[in-house]
Scaffold this active site. Structure first.
Site, short mmCIF file in Angstrom:
data_model
loop_
_atom_site.label_atom_id
_atom_site.label_comp_id
_atom_site.label_asym_id
_atom_site.label_seq_id
_atom_site.Cartn_x
_atom_site.Cartn_y
_atom_site.Cartn_z
N ASN A 1 9.33 -3.79 -6.94
CA ASN A 1 8.71 -4.02 -8.26
C ASN A 1 7.66 -2.97 -8.55
O ASN A 1 7.97 -1.77 -8.42
CB ASN A 1 8.32 -5.48 -8.52
CG ASN A 1 7.33 -6.15 -7.62
OD1 ASN A 1 7.58 -6.37 -6.46
ND2 ASN A 1 6.20 -6.55 -8.15
N ASP A 2 6.45 -3.30 -8.92
CA ASP A 2 5.51 -2.34 -9.52
C ASP A 2 5.35 -1.01 -8.78
O ASP A 2 5.21 -1.01 -7.55
CB ASP A 2 4.09 -2.93 -9.55
CG ASP A 2 4.03 -4.36 -10.03
OD1 ASP A 2 5.06 -4.92 -10.38
OD2 ASP A 2 2.92 -4.91 -10.03
N GLN B 1 5.83 -1.81 -4.84
CA GLN B 1 5.97 -3.15 -4.29
C GLN B 1 7.39 -3.27 -3.74
O GLN B 1 8.36 -3.00 -4.46
CB GLN B 1 5.74 -4.20 -5.39
CG GLN B 1 4.32 -4.21 -5.94
CD GLN B 1 3.37 -4.93 -5.00
OE1 GLN B 1 3.33 -6.14 -4.96
NE2 GLN B 1 2.60 -4.18 -4.22
N TYR C 1 -0.20 -6.73 -2.41
CA TYR C 1 0.08 -6.67 -3.84
C TYR C 1 -0.39 -5.35 -4.44
O TYR C 1 -0.91 -4.48 -3.76
CB TYR C 1 -0.57 -7.87 -4.55
CG TYR C 1 0.30 -9.13 -4.50
CD1 TYR C 1 1.43 -9.21 -3.70
CD2 TYR C 1 -0.03 -10.25 -5.26
CE1 TYR C 1 2.22 -10.35 -3.67
CE2 TYR C 1 0.76 -11.40 -5.24
CZ TYR C 1 1.88 -11.44 -4.43
OH TYR C 1 2.66 -12.57 -4.42
N SER C 2 -0.25 -5.23 -5.77
CA SER C 2 -0.38 -3.93 -6.42
C SER C 2 -1.76 -3.31 -6.30
O SER C 2 -2.77 -4.01 -6.18
CB SER C 2 0.01 -4.04 -7.89
OG SER C 2 1.40 -4.08 -7.98
N ARG D 1 -6.45 -9.40 -9.62
CA ARG D 1 -5.70 -8.45 -8.79
C ARG D 1 -5.45 -7.11 -9.48
O ARG D 1 -5.78 -6.93 -10.63
CB ARG D 1 -4.36 -9.07 -8.38
CG ARG D 1 -3.49 -9.52 -9.52
CD ARG D 1 -2.16 -10.08 -9.02
NE ARG D 1 -1.40 -10.65 -10.11
CZ ARG D 1 -1.40 -11.93 -10.45
NH1 ARG D 1 -2.12 -12.80 -9.76
NH2 ARG D 1 -0.69 -12.36 -11.47
N ASP D 2 -4.84 -6.22 -8.73
CA ASP D 2 -4.32 -4.92 -9.17
C ASP D 2 -5.43 -3.91 -9.52
O ASP D 2 -5.54 -3.44 -10.66
CB ASP D 2 -3.36 -5.10 -10.37
CG ASP D 2 -2.33 -6.19 -10.15
OD1 ASP D 2 -2.02 -6.47 -8.97
OD2 ASP D 2 -1.84 -6.77 -11.14
#
Ligand code: FRU
Length: 463
Positions: free
Chosen positions: A40-41, A57, A100-101, A167-168
């Site tokens: 993903n990202d 990801q 995570y991102s 997040r991110d």
């Protein structure tokens, strides 16, 4: 949890998956896709010591998304890629349920990576207001290895009115200070961006927030702030917006607000949100600046929680978009396919209206258009323009994707990248873009309305 040992012990499984991946007739030629499993990202995009580094990801053992770590490819030119070993494994209590991102920031000759460590507690939780940690973690690295995962912030450091969804991280430097932008969901179910400030890239304190004075979704994922051509741009991915006929047609959105922000005095003016892509498969974009000072954007060519799918019988799913170069012109962000892709052009074919081209991997260019038109892009995929509305109409081969519409008062140019199972349609030199996956095996490109040029494209090289 997916640590290096588990990954290495699964080498036989990965080998078998890789063999299946390589036999997929829909495998992409023009895009970065996962060696095996799920992607993903895009994360940690940067240019460092002569190479572009793209992280993402990554769930290497499961095409349906399992444990998430960071995958990694490097490239000198976006045309030749090297598959690198995964970069961040989940081997710490800080990130045990997902790396995570996050993003990269180069300082003093090292890459500072910031990402979100996802931790889920066992028990009966909603995982929104309870049962989850989103830790902000830092890694100092040469792009390949690192010693420690440094906890930079946890929920005690976030404002008290926030849920567990924060997040991110993405860094923006201004006047000798570092600002971290984080996507957030408040208890009020309002999405927003939180900004933290640091002098040393390690100790961050809460500085301010950017939000709309009206409701605009419950969560803003993957924020990214930068300036181009004198304009501040805040990219983010709001979740929870109501779909309309011409806007917010996907379950979640990816777009930008023009943002004039005075970080010193903590004031800002937010313009209207503009979608970055009107297709079915574009989300979580990230940008970075390369040595030529180009602002390059890469998106995830996918969409979480959508009601359409992708065939995954060949043990892989999703890809990154073709890199796009951003400019700000006439009060809008323009996105153009990175010019390096012109080097993939094999030859030029000029075709007259009424003729068909049946290659699979190509770039189609139409210029000087006027008025309404209809183009067949695949046997059951058409693009029509009528009464100021552009419609992408997809048939059964699109696994549930149906219609996407754009209101646009004139169209003079189309540039379409066709890959074996994707389309990226750039309208009016990047004023608007539509990205979608597609799985028809009858490749026909034809129109009765204008002459067009086709450039068959050579594939990217993966080493
Ligand atoms: C966006 C996103 C991010 C998160 C990541 C997890 O697609 O939900 O907010 O960090 O994916 O894979």
């Amino acid at each position: 949890m997916l640590d290096k040992k588990i990954y290495q012990e699964a080498s036989q499984k990965r080998k078998e998956m890789k063999e299946r991946v390589s036999t997929d007739p829909f495998l992409l030629d023009l895009h970065v896709y996962p060696e095996t499993g799920w992607l993903n990202d895009p994360n940690g995009l940067c240019y460092y010591e002569g190479l572009y580094h793209l992280y993402f990801q990554y769930s290497p053992l499961d095409a349906k998304r399992g444990d998430i770590i960071w995958g990694h490819v490097s490239s000198p030119d976006f045309l030749t890629y090297k598959s690198e070993e995964p970069f961040i494994f989940t081997d710490s209590p800080l990130d045990k349920d997902g790396a995570y991102s996050g993003s990269a920031f180069i300082k003093d000759g090292k890459i500072n990576f910031f990402y979100t460590g996802n931790v889920k507690y066992e028990g009966d939780y909603d995982y929104i207001i309870a049962g989850r940690d989103h830790n902000t973690i830092k890694i100092i690295s040469d792009g390949y290895d690192y010693d420690t995962k440094i906890l930079v912030m946890d929920h005690d450091d976030y404002p008290a009115d926030m849920t567990r969804h924060i997040r991110d991280p993405k860094i923006y430097e201004k006047d000798g200070a570092y600002y971290m932008f984080l996507g957030a969901r408040a208890f009020s179910n309002k999405g927003m961006v939180l900004i933290f400030k640091s002098q040393d890239l390690t100790k961050f304190t809460y500085h301010m927030r950017v939000e709309t004075p009206y409701d605009f979704g419950y969560m803003w994922e993957c924020p990214d702030y930068f300036e181009i051509d004198g304009q501040g741009i805040l990219i983010c991915c709001p979740q929870g917006l109501e779909s309309g006929e011409y806007r917010f047609q996907n379950i979640y959105q990816a777009g930008y607000f023009p943002l004039d922000i005075d970080l010193k005095n903590k004031t800002y003016k937010l313009g209207d949100f503009v979608e970055l892509d009107y297709g079915f498969d574009f989300y979580a974009p990230q940008t970075f600046e390369d040595p030529a000072k180009r602002r390059i954007l890469i998106g995830w060519m996918g969409m979480p929680d959508a009601d359409y799918t992708n065939p995954i019988g060949y043990d892989w799913q999703h890809a990154l978009t073709i890199p796009r170069v951003l400019t700000y012109e006439n009060g809008k962000v323009y996105q153009r396919p990175i010019e390096e892709y012109q080097r993939l052009r094999d030859r030029k074919i000029s075709l007259e209206k009424g003729t068909a081209y049946d290659g699979k991997v190509f770039e189609a260019v139409v210029k000087n258009m006027r008025g309404d038109f209809a183009v067949n892009i695949r046997e059951d995929v058409t693009l029509t323009y009528e009464n100021g509305v552009l419609i992408l109409d997809m048939g059964t081969s699109s696994y549930g994707r149906k219609l996407r519409k754009i209101k646009i008062d004139h169209i003079e140019k189309l540039q379409i990248f066709s890959d074996k199972s994707s389309l990226e349609i750039f309208i009016n030199g990047g004023e608007k873009v539509m990205t979608t996956r597609v799985y028809s095996d009858k490749y026909v490109f034809s129109t009765n309305d204008f002459d067009f040029k086709i450039y068959p494209l050579r594939p990217l090289i993966f080493q």
